[in-house]
Design an enzyme around this catalytic site. Structure first.
Site, mmCIF file in Angstrom:
data_model
loop_
_atom_site.group_PDB
_atom_site.id
_atom_site.type_symbol
_atom_site.label_atom_id
_atom_site.label_comp_id
_atom_site.label_asym_id
_atom_site.label_seq_id
_atom_site.Cartn_x
_atom_site.Cartn_y
_atom_site.Cartn_z
ATOM 1 C CG ASN A 144 -6.060 -9.776 1.084
ATOM 2 O OD1 ASN A 144 -6.594 -10.807 1.495
ATOM 3 N ND2 ASN A 144 -6.359 -8.577 1.556
ATOM 4 C CD1 TRP A 145 -5.624 -14.981 -3.137
ATOM 5 C CD2 TRP A 145 -6.052 -17.082 -2.481
ATOM 6 N NE1 TRP A 145 -4.759 -15.813 -3.800
ATOM 7 C CE2 TRP A 145 -4.999 -17.115 -3.419
ATOM 8 C CE3 TRP A 145 -6.484 -18.297 -1.932
ATOM 9 C CZ2 TRP A 145 -4.373 -18.302 -3.817
ATOM 10 C CZ3 TRP A 145 -5.865 -19.483 -2.324
ATOM 11 C CH2 TRP A 145 -4.823 -19.481 -3.261
ATOM 12 C CG HIS A 181 -6.866 -5.282 4.393
ATOM 13 N ND1 HIS A 181 -8.105 -4.772 4.076
ATOM 14 C CD2 HIS A 181 -6.230 -5.472 3.219
ATOM 15 C CE1 HIS A 181 -8.207 -4.673 2.758
ATOM 16 N NE2 HIS A 181 -7.078 -5.092 2.212
ATOM 17 N N GLY A 233 -5.742 -7.741 -4.521
ATOM 18 C CA GLY A 233 -7.010 -8.350 -4.132
ATOM 19 C C GLY A 233 -7.623 -9.079 -5.310
ATOM 20 N N GLY A 234 -8.570 -8.434 -5.957
ATOM 21 C CA GLY A 234 -9.339 -9.066 -7.036
ATOM 22 C C GLY A 234 -8.501 -9.804 -8.075
#
Ligand code: 13P
Length: 251
Positions: free
Chosen positions: A9-10, A95, A233-234
């Site tokens: 998930n950018w 989300h 994520g990160g």
């Protein structure tokens, strides 16, 4: 046997240049990931660019959100059919950043889930508790409520064509990962809740963990019986880290 899924998930990150570098890097190393399916969810505007770069590779792509309406006067929104039209396989719904920053309710999330399925997308339904909810000992109630919104609208069968991501909100972007036991406990709760309604659906549905997953903790988390992958994520913004998480799922 459920195939592991590792999805990036950018979030709201990137530029035409950085997205190119990122997609190229993931594509270059994808052959080292032998077991997991890898997917990326870029910001909407970069999806077509990423899609054309990933063409011919085994990497799937999707969106970070979707609206629940098919078309019309919904300024700024993106319809599920549009995502299907550009080849998306997945759409993340619910989300915690949508729920908490934009006030999206369980019911709206369930409606998005339904609309995504109707358009042929696979929704990735995010559930998870806030830190204060964990401290109050109501994690299971919160997750059950989030799942029930979908079950009430769509029925248990809908999870046959969906993915669930358990993301404890206190672990997102904080570097504070749930322990393997904490994560497994909630994953088992989710599967058990679904199994009480339909054992076959519960056995099939992939339940991903999300929240500071990284190359250092992925292997342990992915080894747990009810953790079927990750929503990253990160670490998904760094090709080597993202691929390392994918490789941690290699049999
Ligand atoms: P981090 O991996 O940055 O904690 O984010 C997790 C997440 O929110 C994925 O959807």
């Amino acid at each position: 046997m459920r195939q592991p899924l590792v999805a990036g998930n950018w979030k709201m990150n990137g530029s035409m240049d950085s997205v190119k570098t990122l997609a190229e890097g993931i594509k270059a190393g994808i052959d080292t990931v032998t077991t997991a399916e890898m997917a990326v969810c870029p910001p909407y505007v970069y999806i077509p660019q990423v899609a054309s770069m990933l063409a011919g590779s085994a990497i799937s792509y999707g969106a970070q959100d979707v609206n629940d309406q098919e078309a019309g006067a919904y300024t700024g929104e993106v319809a599920p059919g549009m995502l299907a039209d550009i080849g998306c396989k997945y759409a993340i719904v619910g989300h915690s950043e949508r729920r908490s920053i934009y006030g999206e309710s369980d019911e709206f999330t369930a409606s998005k889930f339904a609309a995504a399925r109707k358009a042929g997308l696979i929704p990735i339904l995010c559930v998870g508790e806030l830190l204060e909810e964990r401290e109050q000992g109501i994690t299971e109630q919160v997750v059950a409520r989030q799942l029930d919104a979908v079950i009430n609208l769509e029925g248990i069968e809908a999870f046959g064509g969906a993915v669930i991501a358990y993301e404890p909100v206190w672990a997102i972007g904080t570097g504070k990962t749930a322990t393997t036991d904490q994560a497994q406990e909630v994953h088992a709760f989710i599967r058990g809740k679904l199994a009480a309604l339909d054992a076959a659906v519960a056995d099939k549905v992939q339940i991903l963990y999300g929240g500071s997953m990284n190359p250092g903790n992925a292997e342990q988390l992915l080894a747990m019986p009810d953790i079927d992958g990750g929503l990253i994520g990160g670490a998904s913004l760094k090709p080597d880290d993202f691929l390392a998480i994918g490789k941690a799922a290699n049999a």
